[in-house]
Design a protein around this motif. Sequence first.
Motif, PDB file in Angstrom:
ATOM      1  N   ILE A 298       0.837  -1.199   0.000  1.00  0.00           N
ATOM      2  CA  ILE A 298       0.000   0.000   0.000  1.00  0.00           C
ATOM      3  C   ILE A 298       0.871   1.247   0.000  1.00  0.00           C
ATOM      4  O   ILE A 298       0.625   2.190  -0.769  1.00  0.00           O
ATOM      5  CB  ILE A 298      -0.973   0.004   1.201  1.00  0.00           C
ATOM      6  N   GLU A 299       1.883   1.263   0.837  1.00  0.00           N
ATOM      7  CA  GLU A 299       2.780   2.422   0.884  1.00  0.00           C
ATOM      8  C   GLU A 299       3.460   2.645  -0.468  1.00  0.00           C
ATOM      9  O   GLU A 299       3.566   3.777  -0.942  1.00  0.00           O
ATOM     10  CB  GLU A 299       3.822   2.239   1.983  1.00  0.00           C
ATOM     11  N   SER A 300       3.882   1.570  -1.123  1.00  0.00           N
ATOM     12  CA  SER A 300       4.518   1.684  -2.439  1.00  0.00           C
ATOM     13  C   SER A 300       3.530   2.197  -3.486  1.00  0.00           C
ATOM     14  O   SER A 300       3.893   3.012  -4.341  1.00  0.00           O
ATOM     15  CB  SER A 300       5.069   0.324  -2.883  1.00  0.00           C
ATOM     16  N   LEU A 301       2.300   1.717  -3.418  1.00  0.00           N
ATOM     17  CA  LEU A 301       1.279   2.190  -4.362  1.00  0.00           C
ATOM     18  C   LEU A 301       1.010   3.679  -4.165  1.00  0.00           C
ATOM     19  O   LEU A 301       0.884   4.428  -5.138  1.00  0.00           O
ATOM     20  CB  LEU A 301      -0.011   1.387  -4.195  1.00  0.00           C
TER      21      LEU A 301
ATOM     22  N   SER B 218       3.818   5.612  -5.645  1.00  0.00           N
ATOM     23  CA  SER B 218       3.755   5.536  -7.106  1.00  0.00           C
ATOM     24  C   SER B 218       2.675   6.461  -7.664  1.00  0.00           C
ATOM     25  O   SER B 218       2.905   7.186  -8.638  1.00  0.00           O
ATOM     26  CB  SER B 218       3.488   4.092  -7.538  1.00  0.00           C
ATOM     27  N   TYR B 219       1.487   6.429  -7.063  1.00  0.00           N
ATOM     28  CA  TYR B 219       0.401   7.314  -7.502  1.00  0.00           C
ATOM     29  C   TYR B 219       0.835   8.769  -7.391  1.00  0.00           C
ATOM     30  O   TYR B 219       0.608   9.569  -8.301  1.00  0.00           O
ATOM     31  CB  TYR B 219      -0.857   7.087  -6.655  1.00  0.00           C
ATOM     32  N   GLN B 220       1.449   9.129  -6.267  1.00  0.00           N
ATOM     33  CA  GLN B 220       1.873  10.514  -6.053  1.00  0.00           C
ATOM     34  C   GLN B 220       2.956  10.920  -7.039  1.00  0.00           C
ATOM     35  O   GLN B 220       2.930  12.027  -7.567  1.00  0.00           O
ATOM     36  CB  GLN B 220       2.344  10.700  -4.610  1.00  0.00           C
TER      37      GLN B 220
ATOM     38  N   PRO C 197      -4.495  10.840  -8.787  1.00  0.00           N
ATOM     39  CA  PRO C 197      -5.220  10.909  -7.513  1.00  0.00           C
ATOM     40  C   PRO C 197      -5.314   9.517  -6.894  1.00  0.00           C
ATOM     41  O   PRO C 197      -5.460   8.520  -7.609  1.00  0.00           O
ATOM     42  CB  PRO C 197      -6.608  11.424  -7.907  1.00  0.00           C
ATOM     43  N   LEU C 198      -5.196   9.468  -5.588  1.00  0.00           N
ATOM     44  CA  LEU C 198      -5.328   8.193  -4.882  1.00  0.00           C
ATOM     45  C   LEU C 198      -6.781   7.736  -4.911  1.00  0.00           C
ATOM     46  O   LEU C 198      -7.701   8.569  -4.866  1.00  0.00           O
ATOM     47  CB  LEU C 198      -4.882   8.339  -3.435  1.00  0.00           C
TER      48      LEU C 198
END
Length: 72
Positions: A49-52, A55-57, A62-63
């Motif tokens: 989740i932290e990696s996703l 990556s999104y940022q 947008p998350l």
Amino acid sequence: MNQIKYKMVIQWSEEDECFLVGLPDFIGQYWRTHGATYEEAVANGKEAIESLIISYQADGEPLPKPSILEKV
């Protein structure tokens, strides 16, 4: 990361002989990571989740909105 509010689904897989971790709030491949033990699966799920999020940022995307249980 502060508080992670995304849902994780952890399920034993006889075929894979490990716990699979799904992140249903993130579109795409449902199963994201795994662990030999439940605790390892939780830790790997949090890391995924932290990696996703990173990556999104980095991509300026947008998350996704987290699935949050609301009072009825």
